[in-house]
Structure formats: C-alpha cells, structure tokens
Design a protein around this motif. Structure first.
Motif, PDB file in Angstrom:
ATOM      1  N   UNK A   1      42.390  40.184  39.890  1.00  0.00           N
ATOM      2  CA  UNK A   1      41.402  39.707  38.927  1.00  0.00           C
ATOM      3  C   UNK A   1      40.126  40.543  38.962  1.00  0.00           C
ATOM      4  N   UNK A   2      40.100  41.553  39.820  1.00  0.00           N
ATOM      5  CA  UNK A   2      38.920  42.412  39.877  1.00  0.00           C
ATOM      6  C   UNK A   2      37.724  41.750  40.544  1.00  0.00           C
ATOM      7  N   UNK A   3      37.955  40.694  41.328  1.00  0.00           N
ATOM      8  CA  UNK A   3      36.833  40.043  42.019  1.00  0.00           C
ATOM      9  C   UNK A   3      36.480  40.782  43.300  1.00  0.00           C
TER      10      UNK A   3
ATOM     11  N   UNK B   1      33.504  31.041  24.177  1.00  0.00           N
ATOM     12  CA  UNK B   1      32.543  32.024  23.694  1.00  0.00           C
ATOM     13  C   UNK B   1      32.767  33.383  24.332  1.00  0.00           C
ATOM     14  N   UNK B   2      33.065  33.372  25.634  1.00  0.00           N
ATOM     15  CA  UNK B   2      33.259  34.644  26.339  1.00  0.00           C
ATOM     16  C   UNK B   2      34.464  35.399  25.774  1.00  0.00           C
ATOM     17  N   UNK B   3      35.412  34.631  25.199  1.00  0.00           N
ATOM     18  CA  UNK B   3      36.562  35.286  24.593  1.00  0.00           C
ATOM     19  C   UNK B   3      36.314  35.607  23.122  1.00  0.00           C
TER      20      UNK B   3
ATOM     21  N   UNK C   1      41.745  41.690  30.474  1.00  0.00           N
ATOM     22  CA  UNK C   1      41.147  40.388  30.785  1.00  0.00           C
ATOM     23  C   UNK C   1      41.171  39.460  29.581  1.00  0.00           C
ATOM     24  N   UNK C   2      41.086  40.035  28.396  1.00  0.00           N
ATOM     25  CA  UNK C   2      41.114  39.245  27.166  1.00  0.00           C
ATOM     26  C   UNK C   2      42.422  38.455  27.062  1.00  0.00           C
TER      27      UNK C   2
ATOM     28  N   UNK D   1      42.743  37.801  43.998  1.00  0.00           N
ATOM     29  CA  UNK D   1      41.381  38.262  43.703  1.00  0.00           C
ATOM     30  C   UNK D   1      41.353  39.759  43.398  1.00  0.00           C
TER      31      UNK D   1
ATOM     32  N   UNK E   1      40.681  25.532  31.250  1.00  0.00           N
ATOM     33  CA  UNK E   1      39.855  26.709  30.950  1.00  0.00           C
ATOM     34  C   UNK E   1      40.642  28.005  31.112  1.00  0.00           C
TER      35      UNK E   1
ATOM     36  N   UNK F   1      33.544  29.070  27.978  1.00  0.00           N
ATOM     37  CA  UNK F   1      34.613  30.021  28.236  1.00  0.00           C
ATOM     38  C   UNK F   1      35.158  30.592  26.920  1.00  0.00           C
TER      39      UNK F   1
ATOM     40  N   UNK G   1      38.721  45.303  30.521  1.00  0.00           N
ATOM     41  CA  UNK G   1      38.270  44.245  29.616  1.00  0.00           C
ATOM     42  C   UNK G   1      39.357  43.837  28.627  1.00  0.00           C
TER      43      UNK G   1
ATOM     44  N   UNK H   1      43.016  32.557  34.170  1.00  0.00           N
ATOM     45  CA  UNK H   1      42.951  32.512  35.633  1.00  0.00           C
ATOM     46  C   UNK H   1      42.376  31.197  36.131  1.00  0.00           C
TER      47      UNK H   1
END
Ligand SMILES: Nc1ncnc2c1ncn2[C@@H]1O[C@H](COP(=O)(O)OP(=O)(O)OP(=O)(O)O)[C@@H](O)[C@H]1O
Ligand SMILES: [Mg+2]
Lengths: 265, 302
Positions: free
Chosen positions: B58-60, B108-110, B81-82, B55, B157, B106, B78, B86
């Motif tokens: 992953x920056x959580x 779309x987020x990419x 993360x691209x 975590x 995903x 998911x 960012x 995970x």
C-alpha cells in the motif's frame, strides 16, 4: 486540488468539533472584561490601551493556538493511525500535508477575524472607532496573520518527525528567536571571535525574522527597529507578507519531503 | 503475466529498534503473485509479517530491498491506488465524523461527485449491515462505534471506489460469528463481480472456506504458496473401522499404508458387521503448527 480541499475541509471540521474555536470565546469575554476594567483606570488613554491590548492579545492567542494545534496536526494522524486508511487512497503525500496546512490556516483565519471583530466592538463601545484607525489596525492584524501562518508551517514541519512536546518546544524557540532577531543580530555583531560571529549569524538566518510582523515600538542601541503601526503602509505589509509566504512555503516544502520519505508503522 | 494483480519480488523489510538500533527483520525476501479474480489468503501466526507485507504493497512503508507491483504498476502509483480498496488492521478513523461523513471524505479523494458519493455510501452501509444503525442515529460520531461496527465501516470505506483489487488486513477481527459469515459472503460476492481479494488472517477455517490460493508466512519468510487443497491438505493419520459382532463393538485403526480392504474382508468373513469406516485426519491447527515449526519449504508454483 479537489483532494487537497477534501483534506483541508476535514481538518477544519476537526478543529471546529475539537472546540478549539471556543477558546476564542473565552478570549473575547476576557478581553472585553479587562478592557472595561482598564478603561476606568487609564482615563484618557483608554482607546490606546484597548488597541495595544487587543493587538497583543490577537498575536499571542493566534501564535499559541497555531503552536498548540499545529504540533499535533500531522502527529495525531500518524499516532492514531488515521493515515493508514487515507494514504493508500489516490492521494500524494505532499497533498496531504498541503491539505492539513490549508485547513489549519483557514481555521486560524476565522479565529483572527473573530478576535478582530471583538476588538473593533470594544473600540466602538468607547466611541474611538474611526476609519483611519481601523485601517491602521487592519494592517497590523494582516501582519499578525502572516506571522501566525509562518508559525503554523514551522509547527507542521516539526510534527512530521517528532513528538508534539518537542515540536512545541522547537516551535516556541523559533518564535522567540524570530521575534528577537534585531536584538540578537546586534549581540552577534558585537562578538570578538569571527568564527563565532559567522556561526551565530548563519544560525540566525535559519530562523524567520518575525520581528517584521511585530507592530510595536522598540529600540536597539539607540536605533529604532520599530515597525510601529503609524509607519506601516500597505506596501510594507505586502513586502512582509511576501517574506512570510516565502518562509512558510520553504518550511512546508521541507515538511513534505520529510513526510514523503517516512515509514508509517 | 498481464493477469498478475499483485507481484512481489524478494520483498524485504527490516526495522530498527531501540537506542541500539537493533535490526528486526520483519520480512525476509518474500516473492509471490496474486492473479486476477481470485481470493488470496495471507496466512501466518502473530508477528509473521502479514501486516508488514500489506503495508509495503500500500506504499505506507518502503522496502529495505526488493520491489512490488500492484495492478501492473510499481508501488505506490496514483493510477493504481485509484483502483484499490484497503482496510487497515484494527482500523481507526476520524472519530469526530459520522460514518456517512467518513464515506463522503473518502469518496471525495477518489474524485466522485456529490450524488455518486451519496448513492454509494447508502448502498455500502446497506452492504456491510450498518444502515439500520445509521437510520437510528445518523450523526453518531465514530468515537461511539463498537469495534465490530468500526470494522464494518472500514470495509465500507474500502469499497467506496468500486475497486478492482480489495486488500483487507484481518477483516474478520472483532466480528461476531454472524459478522464473519457476512464478510465471507461479501468476499465471495466480490470475486463473482470479477474483483481480486487479498486478505490476511491467522484463522485457518476462513482460508479453507474462502481462498483459491494462499501464501503461508512464518517469521517473515514464505513457507509456501499455492492452491489451498494442495498446500493445506491435512495428513491422514489412520482410518478408524468400527465393527460389531453380536452386541460387542470393536474399533480398529488402520494405518494410512495399511490394507483397508483386507481388514474389511477379514471382518466380514468372520461374520462381523461393519458399522463405520472413518478416515481420521490431523486437524488444520495441527497442520498449521507443523508448517510453523518445521519450516519445510514447500514452495509450489502454480
Ligand atoms: N515498527 C516496527 N518496529 C519494529 N518492529 C516491527 C515494527 N512493525 C512490525 N515489527 C515486527 O515485524 C514483525 C512482523 O510484524 P507484522 O505486524 O507484520 O505481523 P503480522 O503478521 O501482521 O502479525 P499479527 O497477526 O499479529 O497482525 C513482528 O516481529 C514485529 O515485531
Ligand atoms: Mg497484522
């Protein structure tokens, strides 16, 4: 921007599949039924009764749905751990909050539009529907919409750091205090103790003046604090919308800051 | 240094618990690196701090002290993360979506366009063995998925962006033996494609079969990291020699420092037959328990 829209779309989809929108259907049926009933009781006043009831209903349902859905909007994502998969995607945390808000705002907009359609249908069934009265009603509904958006932002803010129950209580408090701003200002002005007076008036500044969006007659101490439908023009609606947008923006900004700093465990 | 995909520098995390804000140290200063194109295992018992570590990467959650870099950038970034995929522990997704809708979200987020999203979703569902189920009931919401199916869609995903680095928190949990096998094959495929895989587990055989290198975490501390065969080489307990003379068999155990040659020579000289010579090693489980209990710090750099 695409990312915000993706989150917004998903939020809207959740609301639709969550059957939140169907509460509206219940409202519409209930309203039409009560209108038909009341119209027989109040003879000549039936269109006024329909109008007041309709506007009150739209405001009440709008705010209630905003609170009920708003307080769990972000909390649910944390509680169900859906954020764990989402936030490691190339997405800023503030974009997530913005997306949730936009999706929710869009959902509420559609609900208000549907409720408005029901109200207009009821009025035209009574043969009391004219262009002029529609314009007044639309201005009043625009104000209600702004108020609902402010309440949504407040609900989202609380839900970024506390439970839905507490968020609900706090948001309801903000709504009640905000709606009573003129009365409370009047009361605070009468306080003898200057320190108390200062304290309370400062506290009132922390709550948006929601009375600005409340289209109904009301008097405080002999002064009209009303923004009754008849007095409201588009310039006022524009000004009030600006006030509401500023409040919502600031509250959302705070939500983003809180959300950006917290751990997701 | 350019080839470090993950590097953690004295990563620490403590949580505050209960009304007395009691401090729980979940991770007590962990440093190690994951290199490009390896399968790296994060091994540790329950509550060791594996999920906490992941975590943080992953920056959580934010570290109490220390820092980490992923794909050359400080967490969370960012751009990095691209290029990351995970899978969270016990994944849970929007249960009102169908699995195609989830992959679409998911994607779309990419920033993938609609055609690419559809293409990848189809390929990934095939890859994780869900395409048959999707064909049968396309609109089945994830609410109705079994745990193993959720795990599979979780892996799908995680791969939607064709990531350079794949981070999987307990990827085998909830999977049947066939499923575990498929995921193992998938990880090996990913390595062949040039990707880097970091995964956590408490199952030794997965590590043994898959990993190039491992880190062992116990109680929030790094107990060791390095190549699997060096770190997890089971100790030789004794060598078992089975001898036969006539219809009698006898078994003798030769200690690791004993002279096996002499034993065999003597037996042959006495006219016995050698039936088998088997080295008996401690089980991986025993070894793991020893690591956990002893706390010998065998931090090997490699
Ligand atoms: N939110 C939290 N509050 C307090 N303590 C926590 C929190 N999250 C984790 N911990 C503690 O940190 C330690 C490490 O937990 P973590 O989830 O990282 O373990 P793990 O290695 O992933 O275990 P498992 O194999 O069971 O998944 C545990 O002792 C746990 O109790
Ligand atoms: Mg874990």
């Amino acid at each position: 921007m695409n990312r915000v829209l993706a989150i917004a779309l998903n939020t809207f989809r959740e609301a639709v599949r969550n059957k939140v929108l169907y509460s509206l259907l219940v409202f519409a049926v209930a309203m039409i039924a009560s209108v038909l009933l009341l119209a027989q009781v109040s003879l000549h006043e039936e269109s006024r009764v329909t109008r007041d009831l309709g506007l009150g209903g739209i405001a009440l349902f709008g705010v209630l749905i905003a609170i009920f859905v708003g307080v769990s909007l972000v909390y649910k994502e944390i509680d169900r751990k859906t954020v764990f998969a989402l936030l490691p995607k190339p997405l800023h945390r503030f974009e997530f909050i913005l997306g949730k808000f936009v999706g929710m705002a869009f959902t509420l907009l559609i609900q208000i539009a549907l409720m408005t359609a029901v109200l207009f249908t009821a009025l035209s069934l009574q043969g009391e529907f004219s262009g002029a009265s529609a314009a007044i009603l639309i201005r009043a509904i625009a104000l209600i919409t702004v108020e609902v958006m402010v309440i949504t932002a407040v609900a989202v803010f609380f839900s970024t750091f506390t439970s839905p129950f507490l968020s609900g209580v706090f948001t309801l408090a903000v709504f009640i205090i905000g709606r009573s701003t003129p009365e409370l200002t009047e009361l605070v002005g009468k306080l003898e103790n200057p320190a108390l007076r200062f304290g309370f008036s400062a506290a009132l500044e922390l709550v948006p003046n929601l009375h600005l969006f409340y289209v109904s007659g009301s008097m405080v101490d002999g002064h009209a604090v009303s923004i009754h439908a008849a007095f409201v023009d588009w310039a006022y609606v524009g000004w009030a919308a600006g006030y509401g947008a500023a409040w919502a923006a600031v509250v959302l900004l705070f939500s983003m800051v809180v959300f950006s700093r917290r751990d997701f465990v | 240094m350019g080839d470090l995909v993950i590097s953690s520098d004295n990563l620490q995390k403590s949580f505050r618990l209960g009304i007395f804000r009691k401090r729980v140290e979940a991770l007590a200063g962990v440093s190690f690196a994951v290199e490009k194109n390896e399968i790296f295992g994060l091994l540790g018992p329950n509550g060791a701090g594996k999920t906490t570590f992941i975590k943080l990467l992953m920056g959580l959650i934010f570290p109490t002290a220390g820092s980490a870099r992923v794909l050359g950038r400080p967490v969370p970034d960012l751009g990095a993360k691209q290029r990351i995929g995970f899978l969270p522990e016990n994944p849970y997704f929007y249960d009102y979506l169908s699995c195609e809708e989830l992959l679409d979200l998911m994607g779309r987020l990419f920033g993938l366009d609609a055609r690419e999203r559809r293409r990848r979703a189809g390929a990934l569902l095939e890859r994780v063995g869900l395409s048959r189920i999707v064909k049968e009931s396309a609109n089945l919401p994830l609410r109705k998925y079994s745990k193993g199916m959720l795990q599979r869609i979780g892996i799908a995903q995680a791969l939607i962006n064709d990531p350079e680095l794949v981070v999987l928190d307990e990827p085998m949990s909830g999977l049947d033996p066939i499923g575990r096998r498929e995921i193992r094959d998938l990880m090996v495929d990913l390595r062949r494609e040039g990707k880097t895989v970091l995964f956590s587990t408490h199952i030794l055989s997965d590590v043994e079969l898959l990993c190039d290198r491992v880190a062992i975490i116990v109680d929030g501390k790094l107990r060791g990291s390095g190549p699997v065969d060096k770190l997890l080489s089971p100790r030789l307990l004794h060598t078992e020699v089975v001898l036969a003379s006539g219809d009698r068999t006898e078994i003798c155990e030769v200690a690791p420092d004993g002279d096996l040659d002499a034993v065999l020579r003597d037996a042959l000289a006495a006219g016995k037959h050698v039936r088998s010579v088997t080295p008996r090693r401690e089980s991986l489980e025993d070894l793991f328990m020893r690591e956990v209990e002893a706390g010998t710090s065998r931090v090997s750099q490699s």
